[in-house]
Design a protein around this motif. Structure first.
Motif, short mmCIF file in Angstrom:
data_model
loop_
_atom_site.label_atom_id
_atom_site.label_comp_id
_atom_site.label_asym_id
_atom_site.label_seq_id
_atom_site.Cartn_x
_atom_site.Cartn_y
_atom_site.Cartn_z
N ALA A 16 29.28 25.83 0.00
CA ALA A 16 28.24 25.95 1.02
C ALA A 16 28.84 25.92 2.42
O ALA A 16 28.35 26.62 3.32
CB ALA A 16 27.20 24.85 0.85
N LEU A 70 18.60 19.71 8.26
CA LEU A 70 17.57 20.10 7.30
C LEU A 70 16.82 18.83 6.90
O LEU A 70 17.43 17.87 6.42
CB LEU A 70 18.21 20.75 6.08
CG LEU A 70 17.27 21.24 4.99
CD1 LEU A 70 16.33 22.34 5.52
CD2 LEU A 70 18.07 21.80 3.82
N LEU A 89 23.53 18.32 8.18
CA LEU A 89 24.44 18.81 7.14
C LEU A 89 25.75 19.30 7.72
O LEU A 89 26.63 19.73 6.98
CB LEU A 89 23.77 19.92 6.33
CG LEU A 89 22.54 19.50 5.55
CD1 LEU A 89 21.99 20.68 4.77
CD2 LEU A 89 22.85 18.34 4.62
N LEU A 108 21.72 17.68 -0.65
CA LEU A 108 22.55 18.63 -1.39
C LEU A 108 22.25 18.58 -2.88
O LEU A 108 22.20 19.62 -3.55
CB LEU A 108 24.04 18.35 -1.13
CG LEU A 108 24.50 18.58 0.33
CD1 LEU A 108 25.98 18.23 0.46
CD2 LEU A 108 24.23 19.99 0.80
N PHE A 157 19.26 20.76 -4.02
CA PHE A 157 19.55 22.17 -4.23
C PHE A 157 20.30 22.40 -5.54
O PHE A 157 20.03 23.36 -6.26
CB PHE A 157 20.35 22.73 -3.04
CG PHE A 157 19.49 22.96 -1.83
CD1 PHE A 157 18.85 24.17 -1.64
CD2 PHE A 157 19.31 21.96 -0.89
CE1 PHE A 157 18.03 24.39 -0.54
CE2 PHE A 157 18.49 22.16 0.22
CZ PHE A 157 17.86 23.38 0.39
N ALA A 211 23.00 27.54 -6.17
CA ALA A 211 22.59 26.49 -5.24
C ALA A 211 23.07 26.82 -3.83
O ALA A 211 22.35 26.61 -2.85
CB ALA A 211 23.13 25.14 -5.68
N THR A 212 24.27 27.37 -3.73
CA THR A 212 24.82 27.76 -2.43
C THR A 212 23.95 28.84 -1.79
O THR A 212 23.58 28.74 -0.62
CB THR A 212 26.27 28.26 -2.57
OG1 THR A 212 27.05 27.20 -3.13
CG2 THR A 212 26.85 28.68 -1.24
N LEU A 267 20.63 27.30 -0.57
CA LEU A 267 20.77 26.51 0.64
C LEU A 267 20.97 27.41 1.86
O LEU A 267 20.29 27.25 2.88
CB LEU A 267 21.93 25.53 0.53
CG LEU A 267 22.27 24.74 1.80
CD1 LEU A 267 21.10 23.88 2.24
CD2 LEU A 267 23.51 23.88 1.59
N THR A 278 17.85 29.19 2.79
CA THR A 278 16.92 28.25 3.42
C THR A 278 17.28 28.05 4.88
O THR A 278 16.41 28.11 5.77
CB THR A 278 16.93 26.90 2.68
OG1 THR A 278 16.48 27.10 1.34
CG2 THR A 278 16.06 25.86 3.38
#
Length: 121
Positions: free
Chosen positions: A21, A37, A42, A60, A63, A74-75, A78, A81
């Motif tokens: 990420a 977030l 983050l 984290l 996600f 998931a990356t 995120l 988003t």
């Protein structure tokens, strides 16, 4: 149905996710300003090797769990988003002013113990 991941596997996935990420955030040209977030910064979670705070771990992990600990998925989730929040100006939404026509729909009613605004309908 797949077997649940062990704590070690979850921690490994979190570490891999954090690195992936961070790289993706740089590639997406997300700045330090774009990385908060849900009130959690983050920036240090993704762009440094500092130890994660509990709140960073929780965000984290949400996600990762949402994508069944699949790091690439998931990356993407995120980063999408964070891009969406940047594109639609989520940082400034509480400062937005609306015409009086909308005054009775809902209103900021006060602040909680942390100083966060809350809406009362």
């Amino acid at each position: 149905m797949t077997q649940p991941l062990t704590k070690e596997q979850q921690q490994t996935a979190l570490t891999e996710f954090r690195v992936a990420a961070g790289i993706a955030a740089k590639e997406a040209s997300l700045s330090d300003e774009d990385l908060p977030l849900w009130g959690v910064d983050l920036n240090s979670a993704l762009l440094s090797s500092d130890e994660l705070s509990i709140s960073q771990t929780v965000v984290l992990s949400k996600f990762l769990r949402a994508r069944e600990y699949k790091v690439p998925e998931a990356t993407n989730m995120l980063i999408d988003t964070l891009k969406w929040r940047k594109e639609f100006g989520m940082k400034t939404i509480l400062d937005e002013k609306f015409p009086d026509l909308f005054a009775d729909i809902g209103m900021i009613y006060g602040v909680d113990k942390k100083g966060e605004q809350y809406a009362q309908h």
